[in-house]
Each structure stands twice: as structure tokens, then as C-alpha cells.
Design a protein around this motif. Structure first.
Motif, PDB file in Angstrom:
ATOM      1  N   LYS A  40       0.823  -1.208   0.000  1.00 39.18           N
ATOM      2  CA  LYS A  40       0.000   0.000   0.000  1.00 39.18           C
ATOM      3  C   LYS A  40       0.857   1.258   0.000  1.00 39.18           C
ATOM      4  N   ILE A  41       1.982   1.224   0.694  1.00 41.33           N
ATOM      5  CA  ILE A  41       2.882   2.376   0.735  1.00 41.33           C
ATOM      6  C   ILE A  41       3.503   2.622  -0.641  1.00 41.33           C
ATOM      7  N   ARG A  42       3.687   1.570  -1.415  1.00 41.27           N
ATOM      8  CA  ARG A  42       4.276   1.729  -2.754  1.00 41.27           C
ATOM      9  C   ARG A  42       3.419   2.599  -3.679  1.00 41.27           C
ATOM     10  N   LEU A  43       2.147   2.804  -3.333  1.00 41.21           N
ATOM     11  CA  LEU A  43       1.276   3.690  -4.108  1.00 41.21           C
ATOM     12  C   LEU A  43       1.562   5.161  -3.824  1.00 41.21           C
ATOM     13  N   LEU A  44       2.296   5.418  -2.761  1.00 40.66           N
ATOM     14  CA  LEU A  44       2.605   6.797  -2.371  1.00 40.66           C
ATOM     15  C   LEU A  44       3.839   7.302  -3.115  1.00 40.66           C
ATOM     16  N   PRO A  45       3.980   8.620  -3.207  1.00 38.94           N
ATOM     17  CA  PRO A  45       5.144   9.192  -3.902  1.00 38.94           C
ATOM     18  C   PRO A  45       6.389   9.254  -3.020  1.00 38.94           C
ATOM     19  N   ILE A  46       6.648   8.175  -2.275  1.00 43.66           N
ATOM     20  CA  ILE A  46       7.844   8.088  -1.432  1.00 43.66           C
ATOM     21  C   ILE A  46       8.514   6.742  -1.667  1.00 43.66           C
ATOM     22  N   THR A  47       9.765   6.651  -1.242  1.00 40.95           N
ATOM     23  CA  THR A  47      10.496   5.396  -1.317  1.00 40.95           C
ATOM     24  C   THR A  47      10.846   4.969   0.098  1.00 40.95           C
ATOM     25  N   VAL A  48      10.483   3.742   0.427  1.00 41.44           N
ATOM     26  CA  VAL A  48      10.828   3.191   1.736  1.00 41.44           C
ATOM     27  C   VAL A  48      11.762   2.013   1.487  1.00 41.44           C
ATOM     28  N   GLU A  49      12.942   2.107   2.054  1.00 45.22           N
ATOM     29  CA  GLU A  49      13.918   1.034   1.906  1.00 45.22           C
ATOM     30  C   GLU A  49      14.303   0.512   3.275  1.00 45.22           C
TER      31      GLU A  49
END
Length: 111
Positions: A40-49
Motif C-alpha cells: 500500500k505504501i508503494r502507491l505513495l510518492p515516497i520510497t521506503v527502503e
């Protein structure tokens, strides 16, 4: 020494809203995986690594907002697919029975 109330506890800062919260879920926990949070976070305009230096937790309020946003995106994608197939199934301006919008299309479809 500063007060405990003003201390920054990095394990309790929400990645999305940056607010300090008592209850958070770690993004790489089994609960987060169960909830599909990273998807779900991948739909946001951010990158989480996994190994960046940013918080890896998300608060309940942001999870709720993320769920609503994800459900909206899923609905929009489903509706778009239905409308596209609706358009492809027509011949001579008529709405055939196999069309997903056959019963919901208005009188302008030639029924």
C-alpha cells in the motif's frame, strides 16, 4: 539534560506523518506483512527502503488513511477496467448481455 517528554524516540516516530506515537507497527514486521502495508505504501510518492536511516514504523491513524487510499485506488482501477471493457464490447451502439455494465448503463446505450 533535557526532559523526557521532549526526547525523540526514533522507534516511535511514524514514517508517514512524522509524529511521535505510542502505538506503531514496524513496517517489516509480520503484522505489517499480514496487512500488506508495504504494498500500500508503494502507491505513495515516497520510497521506503529497509536500510535507509528513516523511521520504519507507521501509526494507527496513518494506517487507516493508507487503507482508505488503497481501497480508493483499487476501486478506481476496477472501475476503469469495467468501463474499458464496456466500450470494447459494443457493436452498433448496443450494450450486449456479456458487458459488465449491461444492467447499469443508461438508456443512451441502445437497450
Amino acid at each position: 539534560m533535557g526532559s523526557y517528554g521532549k526526547a525523540v524516540m526514533t522507534g516511535f516516530i511514524c514514517r508517514l506523518c512524522s509524529e511521535q506515537k505510542k502505538i506503531v507497527i514496524h513496517l517489516y514486521s509480520s503484522k505489517a506483512k499480514e496487512m500488506g502495508l508495504m504494498e500500500k505504501i508503494r502507491l505513495l510518492p515516497i520510497t521506503v527502503e529497509k536500510y535507509d536511516n528513516l523511521p520504519k514504523t507507521i501509526c494507527e491513524a496513518c494506517i487507516s488513511r493508507l487503507e482508505m487510499q488503497f481501497n480508493l485506488v483499487v476501486k478506481i482501477r476496477k472501475t476503469d477496467a469495467i468501463q474499458r471493457s464496456h466500450t470494447l464490447l459494443h457493436s452498433n451502439g448496443r450494450c450486449p448481455v456479456e458487458c459488465p455494465l449491461h444492467r447499469t448503463a443508461g438508456p443512451s446505450t441502445g437497450k
